[in-house]
Write an enzyme that holds these catalytic residues in place. Structure first.
Site, short mmCIF file in Angstrom:
data_model
loop_
_atom_site.label_atom_id
_atom_site.label_comp_id
_atom_site.label_asym_id
_atom_site.label_seq_id
_atom_site.Cartn_x
_atom_site.Cartn_y
_atom_site.Cartn_z
N GLY A 76 -8.37 -1.61 7.46
CA GLY A 76 -9.20 -2.74 7.04
C GLY A 76 -8.81 -4.04 7.73
N ASN B 37 -1.80 1.60 7.20
CA ASN B 37 -0.49 1.41 6.56
C ASN B 37 0.23 2.76 6.47
OD1 ASN B 37 -0.51 -1.41 6.02
ND2 ASN B 37 -1.99 -1.05 4.38
N CYS C 160 -5.47 6.12 8.14
CA CYS C 160 -4.81 5.17 7.24
C CYS C 160 -3.80 4.37 8.07
CB CYS C 160 -4.11 5.92 6.11
SG CYS C 160 -3.32 4.82 4.92
N ASN D 2 0.90 -1.17 0.00
CA ASN D 2 0.00 0.00 0.00
C ASN D 2 0.93 1.21 0.00
OD1 ASN D 2 -2.59 1.04 2.39
ND2 ASN D 2 -2.54 1.31 0.18
N CYS E 251 -4.56 -3.03 3.46
CA CYS E 251 -5.29 -1.95 4.12
C CYS E 251 -5.13 -2.15 5.62
CB CYS E 251 -6.76 -1.97 3.73
SG CYS E 251 -7.74 -0.64 4.45
N GLY E 252 -4.51 -1.19 6.28
CA GLY E 252 -4.22 -1.35 7.71
C GLY E 252 -5.47 -1.21 8.56
N GLU F 38 -10.81 -0.59 -1.45
CA GLU F 38 -10.80 0.58 -0.59
C GLU F 38 -11.67 1.72 -1.13
OE1 GLU F 38 -7.42 2.28 1.19
OE2 GLU F 38 -6.23 0.43 1.09
N HIS G 241 -15.79 0.47 7.48
CA HIS G 241 -15.41 -0.82 6.88
C HIS G 241 -16.59 -1.78 6.93
CE1 HIS G 241 -11.07 0.05 6.61
NE2 HIS G 241 -11.30 0.79 7.66
N1 LIG Z 1 -9.23 4.31 1.57
C1 LIG Z 1 -9.34 4.53 3.02
C2 LIG Z 1 -8.14 5.35 3.52
C3 LIG Z 1 -6.85 4.56 3.44
C4 LIG Z 1 -6.88 3.40 4.39
C5 LIG Z 1 -5.93 2.26 4.10
N2 LIG Z 1 -4.98 2.46 3.03
C6 LIG Z 1 -5.22 1.84 5.37
O1 LIG Z 1 -4.07 1.37 5.32
O2 LIG Z 1 -5.88 1.92 6.45
C7 LIG Z 1 -10.64 5.31 3.30
O3 LIG Z 1 -11.07 6.09 2.45
O4 LIG Z 1 -11.17 5.11 4.42
#
Ligand SMILES: N[C@H](CCC[C@H](N)C(=O)O)C(=O)O
Length: 276
Positions: free
Chosen positions: A223, A76, A74, A13, A220-221, A211, A162
């Site tokens: 996630g 990650n 976020c 990511n 996705c962290g 995402e 999520h």
């Molecule tokens: N796309 C996500 C943000 C990035 C989260 C993801 N890349 C991570 O590592 O948590 C959102 O709009 O909530």
């Protein structure tokens, strides 16, 4: 537009990190995040992350998705953020506080170079995730019809929304087809990130993610944290698990203090200057 940036990745990511800790005006960069993230006409990234000063913590992190939308948090990205600010000499502390849209998050850089992050408490009330139609009730193993098919969803917020769906065989999920239909489903007033999860055993799961604002990413962290919470809420795993993603493995723990802890890598890829 001309600016220096550093490219980082965490389990694949990947992010463009921009240092604006001294209050530099980065509005033009923020407004061009989609162009900067384009993998052919730009630098290529899943998002742009800004290192900013904070009045309530050591730093503030702002994350803009590759579609230009801003996210609250976020996972990650904050591991990359932590190693970037430490490596840039903006702090001598290996454990510090970062103000985010999900509240104060505490990363700690480990001796082995991984980052252990206190991701705070999961939010489970439907109206806070948000998920329409559940009031302040939890959304655990509830029905949702997407593209004419019924799925069972468990919804969790880590500051960002999520929707976790358990499947028997993750290889059968056509993520590029079904992902955007979950993301923009009317059940999610602020859209959603969607994780499809196959349980391997009570300590190990396989997850793929579509995402919000970025599409399919390799990891996705937040996630993975939501995945861990969903597994435990459904009594499918122990309270400490490993989440295998396309781009790597993250360790997730839902501790007795109700905080979620995530541990994983973050790597600097290159430094560059944008000149377009
Ligand atoms: N796309 C996500 C943000 C990035 C989260 C993801 N890349 C991570 O590592 O948590 C959102 O709009 O909530």
């Amino acid at each position: 537009m001309k600016f220096d940036f550093v490219k980082w990745q965490a389990c694949g990511n990947d992010f463009v990190l921009v240092n604006a800790f001294n209050g530099e005006d980065v509005s033009e960069i923020r407004n061009n995040a989609e162009k900067i993230c384009d993998r052919h006409f730009g630098a290529g990234a899943d998002g742009v992350i800004f290192i900013l000063p904070s009045k309530v913590a050591d730093f503030r992190m702002q994350i803009i998705n590759s579609d230009g939308s801003e996210a609250e948090m976020c996972g990650n990205g904050i591991r990359c953020f932590a190693k970037a600010v430490y490596g840039a000499g903006l702090t001598t502390k290996r454990k510090f506080a970062v103000e985010t849209g999900a509240g104060i998050i505490i990363p700690e850089i480990q001796e082995d170079g991984t980052v252990h992050v206190d991701m705070g408490e999961p939010i489970l009330e439907g109206d806070k995730i948000p998920v329409a139609g559940f009031g302040n009730g939890k959304v655990i193993n509830e029905d949702i019809i997407v593209d004419g098919k019924n799925y069972k969803m468990t919804c969790v917020s880590m500051g960002n929304p999520h929707c976790v769906v358990f499947v028997d065989d993750i290889n059968e999920i056509k993520l590029d087809e079904i992902g955007p239909k979950f993301e923009t489903h009317s059940a999610f007033p602020r859209k959603t990130n969607t994780e499809f999860v196959e349980i391997k055993n009570d300590g190990y799961v396989r997850m793929r993610v579509w995402e919000r604002g970025a599409g399919i990413t390799l990891a996705c962290g937040t996630g993975s944290c939501a995945t861990g919470v969903a597994c435990m809420l459904n009594n499918l795993t122990k309270r400490q698990i490993q989440v295998e993603l396309d781009g790597g493995i993250l360790k997730i723990e839902w501790a007795d203090n109700n905080h979620i802890y995530m541990t994983g890598p973050a790597t600097k890829v290159y430094e560059a200057r944008w000149v377009d």
